[in-house]
Write a protein that holds these residues in place. Structure first.
Motif, mmCIF file in Angstrom:
data_model
loop_
_atom_site.group_PDB
_atom_site.id
_atom_site.type_symbol
_atom_site.label_atom_id
_atom_site.label_comp_id
_atom_site.label_asym_id
_atom_site.label_seq_id
_atom_site.Cartn_x
_atom_site.Cartn_y
_atom_site.Cartn_z
ATOM 1 N N UNK A 151 0.803 -1.219 0.000
ATOM 2 C CA UNK A 151 0.000 0.000 0.000
ATOM 3 C C UNK A 151 0.840 1.275 0.000
ATOM 4 N N UNK A 152 2.156 1.150 0.115
ATOM 5 C CA UNK A 152 3.000 2.336 0.239
ATOM 6 C C UNK A 152 3.314 2.992 -1.084
ATOM 7 N N UNK A 153 4.334 3.854 -1.052
ATOM 8 C CA UNK A 153 4.736 4.579 -2.267
ATOM 9 C C UNK A 153 6.110 4.138 -2.765
ATOM 10 N N UNK A 154 6.495 2.903 -2.409
ATOM 11 C CA UNK A 154 7.793 2.390 -2.819
ATOM 12 C C UNK A 154 7.891 2.182 -4.322
ATOM 13 N N UNK A 155 9.116 2.247 -4.831
ATOM 14 C CA UNK A 155 9.372 2.046 -6.258
ATOM 15 C C UNK A 155 10.673 1.257 -6.429
ATOM 16 N N UNK A 156 10.804 0.604 -7.563
ATOM 17 C CA UNK A 156 12.058 -0.058 -7.920
ATOM 18 C C UNK A 156 12.472 0.411 -9.308
ATOM 19 N N UNK A 157 13.774 0.493 -9.514
ATOM 20 C CA UNK A 157 14.282 0.857 -10.830
ATOM 21 C C UNK A 157 14.097 -0.309 -11.785
ATOM 22 N N UNK A 184 7.086 -10.555 -6.390
ATOM 23 C CA UNK A 184 5.816 -11.086 -5.900
ATOM 24 C C UNK A 184 4.646 -10.341 -6.526
ATOM 25 N N UNK A 185 4.723 -9.015 -6.556
ATOM 26 C CA UNK A 185 3.633 -8.214 -7.111
ATOM 27 C C UNK A 185 3.445 -8.482 -8.600
ATOM 28 N N UNK A 186 4.537 -8.569 -9.344
ATOM 29 C CA UNK A 186 4.455 -8.838 -10.791
ATOM 30 C C UNK A 186 3.743 -10.155 -11.058
ATOM 31 N N UNK A 187 4.087 -11.169 -10.293
ATOM 32 C CA UNK A 187 3.501 -12.490 -10.521
ATOM 33 C C UNK A 187 2.047 -12.537 -10.059
ATOM 34 N N UNK A 188 1.743 -11.824 -8.991
ATOM 35 C CA UNK A 188 0.340 -11.759 -8.563
ATOM 36 C C UNK A 188 -0.520 -11.102 -9.634
ATOM 37 N N UNK A 189 -0.032 -10.013 -10.201
ATOM 38 C CA UNK A 189 -0.788 -9.310 -11.235
ATOM 39 C C UNK A 189 -0.973 -10.155 -12.486
ATOM 40 N N UNK A 190 -0.085 -11.126 -12.677
ATOM 41 C CA UNK A 190 -0.224 -12.053 -13.806
ATOM 42 C C UNK A 190 -1.136 -13.225 -13.486
ATOM 43 N N UNK A 191 -1.731 -13.206 -12.270
ATOM 44 C CA UNK A 191 -2.676 -14.250 -11.890
ATOM 45 C C UNK A 191 -2.049 -15.470 -11.249
ATOM 46 N N UNK A 621 6.089 1.011 -9.725
ATOM 47 C CA UNK A 621 5.491 1.243 -8.416
ATOM 48 C C UNK A 621 5.318 -0.078 -7.673
ATOM 49 N N UNK A 622 5.517 -0.046 -6.362
ATOM 50 C CA UNK A 622 5.265 -1.212 -5.513
ATOM 51 C C UNK A 622 3.924 -1.091 -4.798
ATOM 52 N N UNK A 623 3.112 -0.126 -5.237
ATOM 53 C CA UNK A 623 1.762 0.022 -4.719
ATOM 54 C C UNK A 623 0.833 -0.816 -5.582
ATOM 55 N N UNK A 624 0.167 -1.775 -4.976
ATOM 56 C CA UNK A 624 -0.627 -2.743 -5.732
ATOM 57 C C UNK A 624 -1.735 -2.062 -6.536
ATOM 58 N N UNK A 625 -2.430 -1.062 -5.941
ATOM 59 C CA UNK A 625 -3.523 -0.402 -6.645
ATOM 60 C C UNK A 625 -3.004 0.365 -7.858
ATOM 61 N N UNK A 626 -1.899 1.116 -7.659
ATOM 62 C CA UNK A 626 -1.337 1.887 -8.781
ATOM 63 C C UNK A 626 -0.837 0.957 -9.879
ATOM 64 N N UNK A 627 -0.198 -0.104 -9.472
ATOM 65 C CA UNK A 627 0.352 -1.043 -10.452
ATOM 66 C C UNK A 627 -0.778 -1.738 -11.219
ATOM 67 N N UNK A 628 -1.818 -2.113 -10.508
ATOM 68 C CA UNK A 628 -2.942 -2.782 -11.150
ATOM 69 C C UNK A 628 -3.648 -1.848 -12.121
ATOM 70 N N UNK A 629 -3.788 -0.579 -11.704
ATOM 71 C CA UNK A 629 -4.442 0.397 -12.584
ATOM 72 C C UNK A 629 -3.639 0.586 -13.861
ATOM 73 N N UNK A 630 -2.316 0.682 -13.722
ATOM 74 C CA UNK A 630 -1.471 0.838 -14.908
ATOM 75 C C UNK A 630 -1.608 -0.390 -15.807
ATOM 76 N N UNK A 631 -1.583 -1.591 -15.201
ATOM 77 C CA UNK A 631 -1.657 -2.817 -15.984
ATOM 78 C C UNK A 631 -2.992 -2.938 -16.701
ATOM 79 N N UNK A 632 -4.085 -2.577 -16.016
ATOM 80 C CA UNK A 632 -5.404 -2.660 -16.639
ATOM 81 C C UNK A 632 -5.513 -1.699 -17.813
ATOM 82 N N UNK A 633 -4.942 -0.490 -17.650
ATOM 83 C CA UNK A 633 -4.964 0.480 -18.743
ATOM 84 C C UNK A 633 -4.142 -0.026 -19.927
ATOM 85 N N UNK A 634 -2.966 -0.593 -19.622
ATOM 86 C CA UNK A 634 -2.120 -1.141 -20.698
ATOM 87 C C UNK A 634 -2.844 -2.275 -21.415
ATOM 88 N N UNK A 635 -3.450 -3.182 -20.648
ATOM 89 C CA UNK A 635 -4.138 -4.332 -21.245
ATOM 90 C C UNK A 635 -5.294 -3.880 -22.131
#
Length: 709
Positions: A151-157, A184-191, A621-635
């Motif tokens: 839920x935080x505002x962490x990021x990775x390069x 972990x987040x990347x794989x979760x978003x991939x189902x 982003x390591x924020x699940x909501x932000x990452x999911x929103x970006x992924x849904x828009x991309x998809x």
């Protein structure tokens, strides 16, 4: 004191003490073969390695670049070695790198004397850091990650290759926490389920740890010598005796496999190119720049191959004809190393007939006129050298096959000809010179400049042209080497229009040298066009450019570190057949107008733009909501682009990204479903239109010239 703080303080003190104990003698330089400086760590060179190092230095002094073994080269080798060992700066700290700095101006002296202390001390430090890190990661994963907060505002390069080195182990711990959370987040978003995520990550890091612990002095020597070789140019490589028989590790030779050329890069096995007619090329899902992270035999479990030696990975991919191999790959351009896909390929032999030139005739409706277009596809420049040297008059060769096809096409009264060199990675220099001779009436075909500066010219010795009509050469980013020689000659002579994408840019010549221990593949010459322009780095720039999905930042000679630059020499003596340059503005204008609303090319341009925007992200982003929103828009954007093309083709739309992925998997399992008739290939059809425009403009030019005279 809290346990975490205690461990932090202890680690810092231990690091300082270890550095003081180990580096007191490790960073001394000089010495002869019998008196090497002390080496930090357990892996140490053998006498044969020292002797081979001296011989490699002697050979490299004759490299095309003629670099001096001085302090400047020493610094480059050190940087290359650190880059090869830790490309994403995840294991060494700034303190480690500072400890290595005394080597910066000493590696040239050490290597010339056969002293390998620096290479082995640095590698041993890396191995220690890597083992410790992998052990820590596995402990974290065993403890579970189900309660991690996203839920935080962490990021990775996305790309850490240019990032600063971590200041200390605490800073590196923080970077790794981000890396694991991103995985972990990347794989979760991939189902992927948490249970499967845990299984896959633990298997990956356990396999990597097991492989690291098997490193030998030979592995260290190969890595260090390749850091030295790659400093000269990306095509100069050292091969140990174990893999020296595999020139460029090509699985297309007498061995059964998938038909791919692989290389080791930044810990991964990367696909360089696919062999025309091979199982991987036919299957259609594996692409250049894909990275292989795991290999499975048939339906067995995947074996992680990250960090594994290239020859070991190749051995796992090879196998008997008819057997199946599954590859888990990171597709080219993917931001996350955990965004993978699995490809199944049935092994087979790549036979010469599969690479043979083929012809077809298609009809193109151009402004109410029907153009009869001859297509000759040349997958590779091949030649049966054994039969040729035996004196067999019926030996198989590209030129002989193309000559027969031209005779057949002439009988069919074609209005124009397209030579399709897309995905042609090159081959026999003798064959490409002979092929040029079919389209010109004597003259030079290519120039070769040796390291010492001497220039030799290859010539067409045969009078007359077998085909003198309108000609276009279709190329793409995967057209390389011999393909570029042919396309460049046709462009310089004004003999053909070059259409497609800027080519690969492989304009260097290598020779394989025997050493007392292994072999050295070394660049010793450069190709130049008859106009004097180099093919190197720049490749062939088309007269008319087609849209492409290939990312030129990651594919091609210009994307490789230390690639030799483009340059020019004096032109050879040759006579142009016609000057097509004045026609190019008109040809490009008509081409742009045609493809501007062509759904096939709109699809390519839109998808390339979407992928570019994704690849341009510097952080995730390591924020699940932000990452999911970006992924849904991309998809959704991806689906919109796909469905626009499907509508044009009369196909049902795809509603969910999962359905598109399932369709792609289905195509992977049924390679034959990817085949489409040549007359439906939009690139060939547009090339036909461009060729017709050229004929029309040339006719108008001749009429204007006649009126003026």
């Amino acid at each position: 004191m809290q346990p975490s703080k205690f461990m932090s303080v202890f680690r810092k003190l231990f690091g300082v003490l270890l550095a003081a104990l180990l580096l007191g003698g490790a960073l001394k330089v000089g010495g002869d073969l019998g008196n090497d400086p002390a080496i930090e760590g357990s892996l140490k060179p053998e006498k044969v390695h020292r002797e081979a190092a001296e011989e490699i230095v002697e050979r490299l002094e004759l490299h095309y670049r003629r670099l001096k073994f001085d302090d400047a080269l020493s610094a480059q080798v050190l940087e290359q070695y650190l880059q090869d060992l830790d490309p994403n700066r995840l294991y060494f700290t700034q303190q480690d790198v500072d400890d290595f700095q005394p080597y910066r101006d000493q590696l040239d002296n050490q290597l010339r004397d056969g002293v390998l202390e620096a290479g082995y001390s640095i590698f041993n430090r890396f191995q220690s850091r890597l083992e410790d890190r992998l052990t820590e990661i596995l402990a974290i994963l065993e403890g579970g990650f189900q309660d991690w907060d996203f839920d935080g505002d962490g990021k990775v390069l996305v790309d850490r290759s240019e990032a600063d080195w971590a200041e200390d182990q605490d800073a590196l711990d923080a970077i790794w926490r981000g890396q694991l959370r991103n995985a972990v987040l990347s794989m979760r978003l991939n189902g992927t389920s948490d249970e499967e995520i845990s299984k896959r990550l633990i298997n990956r890091y356990e396999s990597q740890l097991s492989r690291v612990r098997q490193n030998t002095p030979e592995d260290v020597f190969q890595t260090y010598m390749n850091a030295l070789a790659q400093t000269f140019d990306p095509h100069t490589n050292y091969f140990t005796p174990h893999n020296s028989e595999n020139f460029d590790i090509s699985m297309s030779r007498s061995l059964e496999g998938i038909g791919a050329v692989l290389q080791y890069e930044d810990g991964y096995t990367k696909v360089v190119r696919l062999v025309p007619g091979g199982p991987a090329a036919k299957q259609g899902q594996l692409s250049p720049a894909d990275r292989v992270v795991a290999v499975a035999q048939g339906d067995e479990d995947m074996v992680n191959v990250i960090g594994m030696r290239l020859d070991e990975v190749v051995d796992k991919i090879r196998g008997p004809k008819g057997s199946k191999v599954r590859l888990e790959v990171i597709p080219a351009g993917r931001a996350s190393e955990h965004d993978t896909r699995t490809i199944a390929i049935t092994r087979n032999k790549v036979v010469l007939e599969e690479q043979a030139a083929k012809k077809e005739v298609i009809e193109v409706d151009h402004g109410g006129d029907t153009l009869k277009l001859g297509i000759i596809e040349i997958p590779a420049f091949y030649m049966d050298f054994n039969a040729f040297h035996r004196g067999d008059p019926d030996y198989t060769s590209t030129t002989r096959d193309v000559a027969e096809l031209l005779v057949e096409l002439r009988k069919e009264n074609v209005d124009g000809l397209v030579v399709d060199l897309r995905n042609n990675g090159g081959g026999s220099l003798l064959e490409v010179n002979k092929l040029v001779s079919l389209f010109i009436n004597r003259g030079p075909t290519v120039q070769v400049r040796e390291a010492g500066g001497r220039v030799s010219v290859e010539n067409d010795q045969y009078p007359g042209m077998l085909y003198s009509g309108p000609l276009a050469v279709l190329v793409n980013r995967y057209s390389a080497s011999a393909s570029e020689i042919f396309a460049g000659a046709m462009q310089d002579y004004g003999r053909a229009l070059i259409v497609g994408d800027q080519t690969y840019g492989k304009g260097t010549v290598q020779t394989l040298l025997d050493l007392n221990h292994g072999k050295l593949k070394m660049t010793n010459a450069k190709f130049y066009r008859v106009s004097g322009s180099s093919n190197q780095n720049m490749g062939i720039v088309p007269d008319v450019t087609m849209p492409s999905l290939v990312d030129k930042e990651s594919i091609g000679e210009s994307s490789l570190p230390n690639a030799l630059p483009w340059d020019e020499i004096d032109p050879a003596k040759y006579q142009r057949y016609q000057d097509l340059v004045p026609l190019l503005p008109g040809l490009r204008e008509r081409h742009d107008a045609r493809i501007g609303d062509n759904p096939e090319f709109v699809y390519v341009n839109q998808l390339r733009d979407l992928l570019n925007r994704a690849n341009e992200r510097q952080e995730l982003s390591l924020n699940a909501k932000q990452r999911k929103a970006w992924q849904e828009d991309f998809d959704q954007r991806r689906l919109d682009i796909e469905n626009a093309l499907r509508k044009h083709r009369g196909e049902e739309p795809i509603e969910k990204m999962e359905d598109l992925r399932a369709l792609e998997e289905q195509r992977a399992l049924d390679p034959d479903s990817n085949d489409e008739p040549l007359d439906e290939d939009p690139y060939l059809r547009e090339t036909g239109h461009i060729l017709a425009d050229m004929v029309s403009l040339l006719r108008e030019q001749r009429v204007a010239d006649e009126r003026a005279s």
